[in-house]
Design an enzyme around this catalytic site. Structure first.
Site, PDB file in Angstrom:
ATOM      1  N   ASP A  19     -13.867   4.637  -5.381  1.00  0.00           N
ATOM      2  CA  ASP A  19     -12.606   5.333  -5.112  1.00  0.00           C
ATOM      3  C   ASP A  19     -11.478   4.821  -6.002  1.00  0.00           C
ATOM      4  O   ASP A  19     -11.268   3.613  -6.119  1.00  0.00           O
ATOM      5  CB  ASP A  19     -12.198   5.130  -3.646  1.00  0.00           C
ATOM      6  CG  ASP A  19     -13.028   5.960  -2.704  1.00  0.00           C
ATOM      7  OD1 ASP A  19     -13.624   6.945  -3.148  1.00  0.00           O
ATOM      8  OD2 ASP A  19     -13.071   5.627  -1.497  1.00  0.00           O
ATOM      9  N   HIS A  63     -12.768   9.192  -6.003  1.00  0.00           N
ATOM     10  CA  HIS A  63     -11.879   9.985  -5.146  1.00  0.00           C
ATOM     11  C   HIS A  63     -10.427   9.684  -5.484  1.00  0.00           C
ATOM     12  O   HIS A  63     -10.052   8.539  -5.717  1.00  0.00           O
ATOM     13  CB  HIS A  63     -12.127   9.660  -3.673  1.00  0.00           C
ATOM     14  CG  HIS A  63     -11.123  10.277  -2.748  1.00  0.00           C
ATOM     15  ND1 HIS A  63     -11.045  11.631  -2.538  1.00  0.00           N
ATOM     16  CD2 HIS A  63     -10.130   9.731  -1.999  1.00  0.00           C
ATOM     17  CE1 HIS A  63     -10.062  11.897  -1.701  1.00  0.00           C
ATOM     18  NE2 HIS A  63      -9.490  10.753  -1.364  1.00  0.00           N
ATOM     19  N   LYS A 106       2.844  11.103  -3.204  1.00  0.00           N
ATOM     20  CA  LYS A 106       3.293   9.716  -3.390  1.00  0.00           C
ATOM     21  C   LYS A 106       4.758   9.647  -3.839  1.00  0.00           C
ATOM     22  O   LYS A 106       5.224  10.478  -4.624  1.00  0.00           O
ATOM     23  CB  LYS A 106       2.417   9.021  -4.431  1.00  0.00           C
ATOM     24  CG  LYS A 106       0.961   8.837  -4.004  1.00  0.00           C
ATOM     25  CD  LYS A 106       0.803   7.781  -2.933  1.00  0.00           C
ATOM     26  CE  LYS A 106      -0.645   7.634  -2.513  1.00  0.00           C
ATOM     27  NZ  LYS A 106      -1.468   6.947  -3.493  1.00  0.00           N
ATOM     28  N   ARG A 126       1.027   5.161   9.599  1.00  0.00           N
ATOM     29  CA  ARG A 126      -0.047   4.495   8.857  1.00  0.00           C
ATOM     30  C   ARG A 126       0.499   3.248   8.174  1.00  0.00           C
ATOM     31  O   ARG A 126       1.399   3.327   7.319  1.00  0.00           O
ATOM     32  CB  ARG A 126      -0.635   5.461   7.836  1.00  0.00           C
ATOM     33  CG  ARG A 126      -1.561   4.846   6.805  1.00  0.00           C
ATOM     34  CD  ARG A 126      -2.901   4.491   7.374  1.00  0.00           C
ATOM     35  NE  ARG A 126      -3.852   4.188   6.310  1.00  0.00           N
ATOM     36  CZ  ARG A 126      -4.818   3.292   6.414  1.00  0.00           C
ATOM     37  NH1 ARG A 126      -4.980   2.631   7.527  1.00  0.00           N
ATOM     38  NH2 ARG A 126      -5.651   3.079   5.419  1.00  0.00           N
ATOM     39  N   HIS A 180      -4.751  14.369   7.310  1.00  0.00           N
ATOM     40  CA  HIS A 180      -3.573  13.670   7.802  1.00  0.00           C
ATOM     41  C   HIS A 180      -2.869  14.451   8.901  1.00  0.00           C
ATOM     42  O   HIS A 180      -1.825  14.027   9.388  1.00  0.00           O
ATOM     43  CB  HIS A 180      -2.610  13.378   6.649  1.00  0.00           C
ATOM     44  CG  HIS A 180      -3.159  12.379   5.682  1.00  0.00           C
ATOM     45  ND1 HIS A 180      -3.946  12.740   4.626  1.00  0.00           N
ATOM     46  CD2 HIS A 180      -3.065  11.020   5.642  1.00  0.00           C
ATOM     47  CE1 HIS A 180      -4.303  11.650   3.953  1.00  0.00           C
ATOM     48  NE2 HIS A 180      -3.792  10.600   4.556  1.00  0.00           N
ATOM     49  N   GLU A 197      -7.517  15.658  -3.213  1.00  0.00           N
ATOM     50  CA  GLU A 197      -6.715  16.370  -2.222  1.00  0.00           C
ATOM     51  C   GLU A 197      -6.220  17.674  -2.814  1.00  0.00           C
ATOM     52  O   GLU A 197      -5.594  17.693  -3.864  1.00  0.00           O
ATOM     53  CB  GLU A 197      -5.516  15.513  -1.803  1.00  0.00           C
ATOM     54  CG  GLU A 197      -4.625  16.152  -0.755  1.00  0.00           C
ATOM     55  CD  GLU A 197      -3.634  17.148  -1.321  1.00  0.00           C
ATOM     56  OE1 GLU A 197      -3.382  18.162  -0.652  1.00  0.00           O
ATOM     57  OE2 GLU A 197      -3.117  16.921  -2.418  1.00  0.00           O
ATOM     58  N   GLU A 213       5.735  -2.196  15.934  1.00  0.00           N
ATOM     59  CA  GLU A 213       6.198  -1.520  17.152  1.00  0.00           C
ATOM     60  C   GLU A 213       6.414  -0.029  16.930  1.00  0.00           C
ATOM     61  O   GLU A 213       6.157   0.786  17.832  1.00  0.00           O
ATOM     62  CB  GLU A 213       7.511  -2.162  17.639  1.00  0.00           C
ATOM     63  CG  GLU A 213       7.369  -3.574  18.161  1.00  0.00           C
ATOM     64  CD  GLU A 213       7.518  -4.646  17.091  1.00  0.00           C
ATOM     65  OE1 GLU A 213       7.706  -5.823  17.457  1.00  0.00           O
ATOM     66  OE2 GLU A 213       7.449  -4.310  15.887  1.00  0.00           O
ATOM     67  N   LEU A 214       6.903   0.345  15.733  1.00  0.00           N
ATOM     68  CA  LEU A 214       7.170   1.762  15.475  1.00  0.00           C
ATOM     69  C   LEU A 214       5.875   2.567  15.452  1.00  0.00           C
ATOM     70  O   LEU A 214       5.801   3.667  16.001  1.00  0.00           O
ATOM     71  CB  LEU A 214       7.917   1.930  14.150  1.00  0.00           C
ATOM     72  CG  LEU A 214       8.309   3.373  13.821  1.00  0.00           C
ATOM     73  CD1 LEU A 214       9.300   3.914  14.835  1.00  0.00           C
ATOM     74  CD2 LEU A 214       8.888   3.470  12.415  1.00  0.00           C
TER      75      LEU A 214
END
Length: 764
Positions: A607, A649, A116, A523, A702, A673, A16-17
């Protein structure tokens, strides 16, 4: 003996969020509706934990995007560029702008850096600190949610607000310039924590949880000094409120002496990640009045608790310091596991019988308390259940076990060095300098998701489904050709997720129906469950990639997920060494790689975004980790000819201290990144003299903002000053699955234009 929880999943059982946030971002709902969704999720979480009769219930563990960003807003750590935007009218829009960037009217503000959360697949927004950083209470979220829980419970007795501790918060951030160290700010930030705690106390709150996962790391002198200062000051509040100093993700044995002369009222330790620390911690606190919270329930995996093992730890602790000084809890927040296993209807009973999601883990705490109080039948049922399920043949395959024991040295190396391979590949491919490509995925639209849902419900035949997916592939090839990308991808429209897709095609792994876990913001992912020996039953991607290659004269990349990432982004079996599982997956991926090559695919991307994420927190354990993780990647990638180019990646992690290990992977091209950090990473790459080719991400996928040609060119130029031009690729910093087509096409067009500009201006 008190039972408590450190944190609960906040996405809602039906995500729901996620849906509410994305509706708010697209102006389909207002912030009042968004807040109502958040309130309902919080209430449901609190009611469930209260029904389970927990003695302490966490609050402020809910977040609309990220708990570190919540702390930045609470403490007033807002970069100037966001404060000065006149079109931002409230805290929630300011908050989302920091997380996602803002591109509206004349305003074009980039999102803050994201990385992270320790060694998990959760991402957080990195705080930015000035030398003269001022801290102040800016947000009322913490206090408002405490009041919500108070109204629900009609009491403050069980309320335990959760905050990231001051030292971990500083550690998780970064300095805007190198003239100071962020730990120098400790004397500025601790008074604000004291102010926050006193404000909570005035509202009748008697407990507060301060999370300091930094305690599980190898600490510098500055970090140790900061911890000593912070908790010496905070310990002055011990007679006003119960401060629970919480550590998790590793043991704290090496760092416990930091508190030699400081009274820690309550200490939580992680006995899942480091069960051996218990004895030393007990010895350290035995002559004090410190209450010890035992982290016994695994908050990062989905297997049932072994009650025998947990009861042994509880009884040992009670014997040493007495039952009134013992608390029990999960080892960390349950944020990292799905919500409720009862919503899974298609999992084999022998596997499901071993599983426990967040809700079940709360009730495991209840069971442990009952066993301690004498209800031994619960213990015998647990023993019988675990034994019965592990005897099932579904978990074991002797052929797979034998294969991983027969690895030869030649299986771990390419035929020739990168220097030789690069010459052959450049001659064969004849690509321009600064070749352009993408990381793999393209937007997964509502139409694609609806198509997949119909196929899953048998409303579409496989033939109809494949035919429609092929149309999407042909369309994305045309789009890439029009944009003039050099190396194309097929778009991954047939894939739900880069790990889940492979789990559906490998023996020994399963996908859940509703096992959603938050990765960042809105996500969510459904980590597969590795329950048994892993093997490949046949081609997994070959037909799709070969179909795509036939539709273009340009090079088409084969797209695979590497063994370490499949491992790290799954819930892994806990009945064998982790490296054995890694090697099993690696051999399955190797079989797919060689099949792609045999079918004419000349560039294959494997990856490994989770390589850094899986790194143990303490350096003493790094060697063992890299031994098996690099071996697993090499098994998967080394079975091809020199002319076949292997890409990999990585994203959203700190890589400065592991370059030599990244080089040991020996991938021909690595994409990473670097856009949010403005290419900071490349300085370390150049100093290390990274030998192979690299594609530093030139724009942040993002964020919805569209980068200009000039800013992308500037990043390419910056890269060209750090790396040999012949080794540089141009690409986004991650896959484009979550973006909209309008953003993607404009951004990629600007990227290829910037590459053309670079070929003219930087070729000499």
């Amino acid at each position: 003996m008190l039972k408590h929880n450190l944190g609960y999943p906040r996405i809602g059982i039906r995500r729901e969020l996620k849906k509410a946030c994305e509706s708010y971002w697209s102006n389909q709902i207002d912030f009042n509706t968004l807040f109502e969704v958040g309130k309902k999720i919080r209430e449901d979480n609190w009611k469930m934990q209260n029904m389970a009769n927990l003695d302490l219930i966490p609050c402020n563990d809910f977040s609309f995007y990220d708990q570190v960003l919540d702390m930045s807003l609470l403490l007033g750590v807002i970069p100037e560029s966001y404060i000065s935007i006149p079109i931002i009218h409230n805290n929630i829009d300011l908050y989302f702008s920091m997380a996602r960037g803002l591109q509206k009217d004349v305003w074009d503000i980039k999102a803050m850096e994201m990385t992270k959360w320790f060694n998990t697949n959760y991402h957080y927004i990195v705080p930015e600190f000035d030398k003269n950083q001022k801290f102040s209470i800016l947000s009322n979220k913490l206090f408002d949610e405490s009041e919500e829980l108070k109204k629900l419970l009609k009491s403050t007795k069980k309320i335990k607000p959760v905050l990231i501790g001051p030292v971990s918060y500083l550690f998780l951030g970064k300095e805007k310039d190198k003239s100071f160290h962020r730990m120098d700010l400790i004397e500025n930030i601790v008074p604000i924590y004291i102010e926050i705690i006193k404000k909570l106390k005035k509202k009748g709150i008697n407990w507060i949880q301060l999370d300091e996962p930094i305690l599980g790391l190898d600490l510098s002198k500055k970090e140790k000094k900061a911890l000593q200062y912070a908790y010496k000051e905070l310990s002055k509040l011990n007679y006003e409120i119960n401060i629970l100093l919480t550590s998790y993700f590793d043991g704290i044995s090496e760092n416990i002496n930091i508190f030699q002369d400081i009274f820690i009222k309550i200490l939580h330790i992680d006995l899942i990640e480091d069960p051996n620390q218990l004895e030393k911690i007990l010895f350290f606190i035995k002559d004090s009045e410190t209450i010890l919270s035992l982290g016994l329930i695994d908050g990062r995996n989905i297997w049932k608790n072994n009650y025998t093992d947990s009861i042994n730890k509880i009884e040992k602790t009670i014997k040493y310091i007495g039952e009134d000084r013992v608390m029990i809890a999960p080892n960390c927040s349950l944020l990292h596991v799905p919500i409720d296993v009862t919503y899974e209807h298609s999992i084999h009973k022998d596997i499901k019988n071993r599983m426990s999601f967040a809700k079940q883990k709360i009730y495991e705490l209840v069971d442990l308390e009952k066993i301690i109080k004498g209800e031994k039948t619960i213990l015998s049922k647990n023993i019988s259940s675990l034994k019965k399920s592990m005897e099932s043949s579904i978990f074991h395959d002797e052929k797979v076990k034998t294969r991983i024991k027969q690895v030869k040295e030649c299986d771990l190396k390419r035929k020739n060095s990168f220097y030789v391979r690069q010459k052959k590949q450049h001659k064969k491919f004849n690509l321009p300098i600064f070749p352009t490509t993408t990381i793999g995925s393209f937007p997964q639209t509502k139409e694609i998701r609806s198509l997949r849902n119909k196929f899953r419900k048998n409303e579409l035949s496989k033939e109809e489904y494949d035919k429609k997916i092929k149309k999407f592939i042909v369309n994305v090839i045309k789009k890439q050709e029009k944009i003039n990308l050099d190396v194309l991808v097929h778009g991954e429209f047939e894939r739900t997720d880069m790990v889940e897709y492979f789990s559906d095609k490998l023996n020994g792994i399963l996908s859940t129906e509703n096992g959603w876990v938050q990765s960042y913001g809105s996500r969510c992912v459904k980590p597969p469950i590795i329950y048994g020996d892993v093997s490949r039953t046949g081609d997994m991607t070959v037909d799709w990639i070969c179909f795509a290659q036939k539709k273009t004269n340009k090079l088409m990349k084969g797209m695979l997920t590497g063994p370490v990432t499949i491992l790290q982004w799954s819930f892994i079996r806990n009945d064998q060494p982790i490296f054995d599982t890694a090697y099993q997956i690696a051999w399955a991926i190797r079989d797919e790689v060689t099949s792609l090559e045999k079918n004419g695919i000349q560039i294959i991307q494997i990856d490994e975004p989770a390589l850094r994420e899986g790194l143990p927190l303490k350096k003493k354990n790094w060697k063992s980790y890299f031994n098996w993780s690099i071996k697993a990647f090499r098994i998967s990638s080394s079975g091809v000819k020199d002319e076949t180019q292997i890409h990999t990646h990585m994203c959203y992690s700190e890589f400065n201290d592991i370059f030599e290990h990244i080089a040991d992977l020996d991938a021909d091209v690595i994409t990473m990144e670097t856009s949010r950090s403005k290419m900071e990473l490349l300085k370390a790459f150049s100093e290390f003299s990274y030998p192979n080719e690299i594609g530093p991400g030139v724009y942040d996928i993002h964020s919805p903002r569209i980068p200009t040609v000039e800013e992308i060119f500037n990043l390419i130029e910056k890269a060209s000053k750090k790396l040999p031009i012949k080794n540089i690729w141009v690409n986004p910093d991650c896959g484009l699955k979550t973006r909209k087509w309008e953003e993607v096409l404009k951004s990629l067009k600007n990227m290829t234009e910037a590459a053309k500009m670079a070929r003219i201006k930087l070729s000499n």
